[in-house]
Design a protein around this motif. Structure first.
Motif, PDB file in Angstrom:
ATOM      1  N   ALA A 110      11.096  75.900   0.280  1.00 47.79           N
ATOM      2  CA  ALA A 110      11.064  76.032  -1.169  1.00 47.79           C
ATOM      3  C   ALA A 110       9.633  76.088  -1.658  1.00 47.79           C
ATOM      4  O   ALA A 110       8.729  75.527  -1.026  1.00 47.79           O
ATOM      5  CB  ALA A 110      11.803  74.861  -1.834  1.00 47.79           C
ATOM      6  N   VAL A 111       9.439  76.768  -2.765  1.00 45.07           N
ATOM      7  CA  VAL A 111       8.163  76.750  -3.462  1.00 45.07           C
ATOM      8  C   VAL A 111       8.426  76.287  -4.886  1.00 45.07           C
ATOM      9  O   VAL A 111       9.517  76.460  -5.425  1.00 45.07           O
ATOM     10  CB  VAL A 111       7.480  78.134  -3.463  1.00 45.07           C
ATOM     11  CG1 VAL A 111       7.030  78.500  -2.059  1.00 45.07           C
ATOM     12  CG2 VAL A 111       8.390  79.209  -4.047  1.00 45.07           C
ATOM     13  N   ALA A 112       7.404  75.676  -5.485  1.00 43.45           N
ATOM     14  CA  ALA A 112       7.567  75.163  -6.843  1.00 43.45           C
ATOM     15  C   ALA A 112       7.835  76.281  -7.836  1.00 43.45           C
ATOM     16  O   ALA A 112       8.611  76.119  -8.781  1.00 43.45           O
ATOM     17  CB  ALA A 112       6.326  74.371  -7.259  1.00 43.45           C
ATOM     18  N   ASP A 113       7.217  77.435  -7.621  1.00 41.31           N
ATOM     19  CA  ASP A 113       7.345  78.567  -8.542  1.00 41.31           C
ATOM     20  C   ASP A 113       7.078  79.837  -7.756  1.00 41.31           C
ATOM     21  O   ASP A 113       5.976  80.050  -7.235  1.00 41.31           O
ATOM     22  CB  ASP A 113       6.336  78.404  -9.688  1.00 41.31           C
ATOM     23  CG  ASP A 113       6.377  79.543 -10.696  1.00 41.31           C
ATOM     24  OD1 ASP A 113       7.118  80.532 -10.473  1.00 41.31           O
ATOM     25  OD2 ASP A 113       5.651  79.460 -11.705  1.00 41.31           O
ATOM     26  N   ALA A 114       8.066  80.705  -7.651  1.00 40.78           N
ATOM     27  CA  ALA A 114       7.925  81.921  -6.864  1.00 40.78           C
ATOM     28  C   ALA A 114       6.958  82.917  -7.492  1.00 40.78           C
ATOM     29  O   ALA A 114       6.564  83.890  -6.860  1.00 40.78           O
ATOM     30  CB  ALA A 114       9.288  82.583  -6.660  1.00 40.78           C
ATOM     31  N   GLY A 115       6.565  82.699  -8.731  1.00 36.01           N
ATOM     32  CA  GLY A 115       5.589  83.554  -9.369  1.00 36.01           C
ATOM     33  C   GLY A 115       4.166  83.068  -9.226  1.00 36.01           C
ATOM     34  O   GLY A 115       3.231  83.689  -9.747  1.00 36.01           O
ATOM     35  N   ASP A 116       3.971  81.964  -8.522  1.00 39.68           N
ATOM     36  CA  ASP A 116       2.663  81.332  -8.368  1.00 39.68           C
ATOM     37  C   ASP A 116       2.063  81.707  -7.014  1.00 39.68           C
ATOM     38  O   ASP A 116       2.596  81.337  -5.965  1.00 39.68           O
ATOM     39  CB  ASP A 116       2.837  79.818  -8.497  1.00 39.68           C
ATOM     40  CG  ASP A 116       1.552  79.049  -8.312  1.00 39.68           C
ATOM     41  OD1 ASP A 116       0.479  79.678  -8.228  1.00 39.68           O
ATOM     42  OD2 ASP A 116       1.627  77.808  -8.241  1.00 39.68           O
ATOM     43  N   LEU A 117       0.936  82.431  -7.011  1.00 41.54           N
ATOM     44  CA  LEU A 117       0.332  82.848  -5.757  1.00 41.54           C
ATOM     45  C   LEU A 117      -0.126  81.663  -4.912  1.00 41.54           C
ATOM     46  O   LEU A 117      -0.109  81.735  -3.677  1.00 41.54           O
ATOM     47  CB  LEU A 117      -0.853  83.772  -6.036  1.00 41.54           C
ATOM     48  CG  LEU A 117      -0.506  85.146  -6.621  1.00 41.54           C
ATOM     49  CD1 LEU A 117      -1.769  85.955  -6.831  1.00 41.54           C
ATOM     50  CD2 LEU A 117       0.469  85.887  -5.722  1.00 41.54           C
ATOM     51  N   THR A 173       9.529  80.084  -8.880  1.00 42.68           N
ATOM     52  CA  THR A 173      10.872  79.674  -8.464  1.00 42.68           C
ATOM     53  C   THR A 173      11.678  80.860  -8.509  1.00 42.68           C
ATOM     54  O   THR A 173      11.278  81.935  -8.583  1.00 42.68           O
ATOM     55  CB  THR A 173      11.197  78.561  -9.338  1.00 42.68           C
ATOM     56  OG1 THR A 173      11.335  77.629  -8.392  1.00 42.68           O
ATOM     57  CG2 THR A 173      12.144  78.337 -10.341  1.00 42.68           C
ATOM     58  N   VAL A 174      12.111  80.290  -8.316  1.00 45.30           N
ATOM     59  CA  VAL A 174      13.024  81.290  -7.811  1.00 45.30           C
ATOM     60  C   VAL A 174      13.817  81.903  -8.947  1.00 45.30           C
ATOM     61  O   VAL A 174      13.919  81.331 -10.016  1.00 45.30           O
ATOM     62  CB  VAL A 174      13.983  80.668  -6.784  1.00 45.30           C
ATOM     63  CG1 VAL A 174      13.214  80.197  -5.597  1.00 45.30           C
ATOM     64  CG2 VAL A 174      14.807  79.577  -7.370  1.00 45.30           C
ATOM     65  N   ARG A 175      14.341  83.106  -8.717  1.00 44.83           N
ATOM     66  CA  ARG A 175      15.082  83.780  -9.781  1.00 44.83           C
ATOM     67  C   ARG A 175      16.574  83.598  -9.569  1.00 44.83           C
ATOM     68  O   ARG A 175      17.087  83.820  -8.494  1.00 44.83           O
ATOM     69  CB  ARG A 175      14.767  85.286  -9.801  1.00 44.83           C
ATOM     70  CG  ARG A 175      15.527  86.044 -10.886  1.00 44.83           C
ATOM     71  CD  ARG A 175      15.138  87.516 -10.864  1.00 44.83           C
ATOM     72  NE  ARG A 175      15.562  88.134  -9.612  1.00 44.83           N
ATOM     73  CZ  ARG A 175      16.802  88.558  -9.392  1.00 44.83           C
ATOM     74  NH1 ARG A 175      17.738  88.419 -10.307  1.00 44.83           N
ATOM     75  NH2 ARG A 175      17.121  89.110  -8.238  1.00 44.83           N
ATOM     76  N   TYR A 176      17.259  83.226 -10.632  1.00 45.41           N
ATOM     77  CA  TYR A 176      18.702  83.135 -10.626  1.00 45.41           C
ATOM     78  C   TYR A 176      19.256  84.035 -11.714  1.00 45.41           C
ATOM     79  O   TYR A 176      18.644  84.207 -12.756  1.00 45.41           O
ATOM     80  CB  TYR A 176      19.185  81.706 -10.882  1.00 45.41           C
ATOM     81  CG  TYR A 176      19.142  80.829  -9.673  1.00 45.41           C
ATOM     82  CD1 TYR A 176      20.282  80.614  -8.916  1.00 45.41           C
ATOM     83  CD2 TYR A 176      17.964  80.215  -9.282  1.00 45.41           C
ATOM     84  CE1 TYR A 176      20.250  79.807  -7.804  1.00 45.41           C
ATOM     85  CE2 TYR A 176      17.921  79.405  -8.173  1.00 45.41           C
ATOM     86  CZ  TYR A 176      19.068  79.207  -7.436  1.00 45.41           C
ATOM     87  OH  TYR A 176      19.020  78.403  -6.341  1.00 45.41           O
ATOM     88  N   GLU A 177      20.423  84.568 -11.459  1.00 38.66           N
ATOM     89  CA  GLU A 177      21.090  85.402 -12.430  1.00 38.66           C
ATOM     90  C   GLU A 177      22.178  84.572 -13.071  1.00 38.66           C
ATOM     91  O   GLU A 177      23.155  84.188 -12.421  1.00 38.66           O
ATOM     92  CB  GLU A 177      21.699  86.600 -11.693  1.00 38.66           C
ATOM     93  CG  GLU A 177      22.053  87.768 -12.544  1.00 38.66           C
ATOM     94  CD  GLU A 177      22.524  88.905 -11.666  1.00 38.66           C
ATOM     95  OE1 GLU A 177      23.699  89.270 -11.803  1.00 38.66           O
ATOM     96  OE2 GLU A 177      21.733  89.387 -10.838  1.00 38.66           O
ATOM     97  N   PRO A 178      22.045  84.222 -14.362  1.00 44.93           N
ATOM     98  CA  PRO A 178      22.985  83.292 -14.966  1.00 44.93           C
ATOM     99  C   PRO A 178      24.369  83.882 -15.143  1.00 44.93           C
ATOM    100  O   PRO A 178      24.535  85.077 -15.332  1.00 44.93           O
ATOM    101  CB  PRO A 178      22.346  82.963 -16.314  1.00 44.93           C
ATOM    102  CG  PRO A 178      21.468  84.119 -16.600  1.00 44.93           C
ATOM    103  CD  PRO A 178      21.012  84.657 -15.276  1.00 44.93           C
ATOM    104  N   VAL A 179      25.359  83.016 -15.090  1.00 48.77           N
ATOM    105  CA  VAL A 179      26.730  83.366 -15.400  1.00 48.77           C
ATOM    106  C   VAL A 179      27.068  82.673 -16.702  1.00 48.77           C
ATOM    107  O   VAL A 179      26.704  81.521 -16.921  1.00 48.77           O
ATOM    108  CB  VAL A 179      27.688  82.887 -14.288  1.00 48.77           C
ATOM    109  CG1 VAL A 179      29.134  83.111 -14.691  1.00 48.77           C
ATOM    110  CG2 VAL A 179      27.372  83.622 -13.000  1.00 48.77           C
TER     111      VAL A 179
END
Length: 282
Positions: free
Chosen positions: A49-56, A245-251
């Motif tokens: 896991a990473v804290a934020d997938a948008g963080d290099l 982080t990761v991206r989730y597609e909400p329902v």
């Protein structure tokens, strides 16, 4: 290192990045961590896991953790920065308890390290998803025996604050149709709720039977997501991990909000998917 496009999470719900929340929270004692990246030991679970997938910087820390050529299994990642390649992507769903009836299962027994060989044998025969020699350290696992032989299993895996994932749900093929797995799911969930936490689980998006069954006993689809296996292809300035982080597609569903570590050791490349195919509770 540059990124053409990395999507950040759309919300801050703890279940949007459950592995990170677990590894830096209740499961910190199991974590191998470098900065903003963490993983479980190779014999416990295959989650990274990473804290934020948008963080290099998080990706740089992950590179230090896995080493050159190392792989990582991440949720929600559809694109990776320079120095990484995506090997495989699988689709999954996340479900949460919104109406599950919980109750103990008198015939169930709590399993311990001495039961791991039997657990591994049952998992090999039923294929609910990866179960490793120390997965049992992640939480409570319950089993049902018939004439002394383990025939059904369910337990706890990821443990973000306020929530616990139900996992490894399986029944020996010769004993299906008796509701054993459902009883174990209810019993595991009873223990989770006794701690003031909420149950959730993951399943492969194409496992329609399992999803339908979980929904029928009180789980609600919360998110759709992807599971990616990525490999570090670049060189890394190594930082030592700390054990701790990761991206989730909400329902569109209404979901209750829950309350609010050896560098370079390459782990086995996991299969992509929510690490549990989650056989239906039969």
């Amino acid at each position: 290192m540059s990124v053409t496009r990395i999507e950040a999470p759309s919300s801050s719900h703890v279940l949007d990045n459950p592995a990170w929340a677990a590894l830096t929270g209740p499961h910190a004692h199991l974590a191998e961590q470098v900065g903003r990246a963490a993983r479980y030991p190779a014999d416990v679970a295959r989650f990274h896991a990473v804290a934020d997938a948008g963080d290099l910087q998080a990706w740089a820390d992950l590179a230090s953790l896995v080493g050159p050529g190392g792989t990582a299994a991440l949720r929600g990642v559809t694109e990776a920065p320079d120095g990484w390649e995506i090997l495989r992507i699988g689709n999954g769903v996340q479900l949460v308890d919104t109406g599950l009836r919980v109750e103990p299962a008198p015939e169930a027994v709590r399993l311990g390290p001495e039961d791991v060989p039997e657990i591994l044998d049952l998992v090999a025969r039923t294929e609910p998803g990866p179960y490793l020699p120390r997965t049992i350290d992640m939480g409570t696992y319950l089993g049902i025996r018939h004439h002394g032989r383990l025939i059904a299993l369910a337990g706890e895996r990821l443990h973000p604050p306020g929530w616990t994932e139900i996992s490894a749900v399986c029944t020996d093929p010769g004993h299906r149709g008796r509701g054993l797995a459902t009883r174990l799911v209810r019993a595991v969930a009873a223990g989770i709720k006794e701690r003031g936490e909420q149950p959730f689980l993951h399943a492969r998006a194409d496992n329609a039977d399992a999803i339908r069954l979980y929904e029928s006993i009180g789980f609600t689809l919360r998110r759709r997501t992807v599971f990616a296996l990525v490999r570090h292809t670049g060189t890394t300035v190594r930082r030592e991990p700390v054990a701790t982080t990761v991206r989730y597609e909400p329902v569109a569903t209404a979901v209750r909000q829950g309350p609010t570590a050896a560098a370079g050791r390459q782990q086995p490349a996991p299969a992509v998917g929510p690490e549990e195919t989650e056989q239906p509770c039969r």
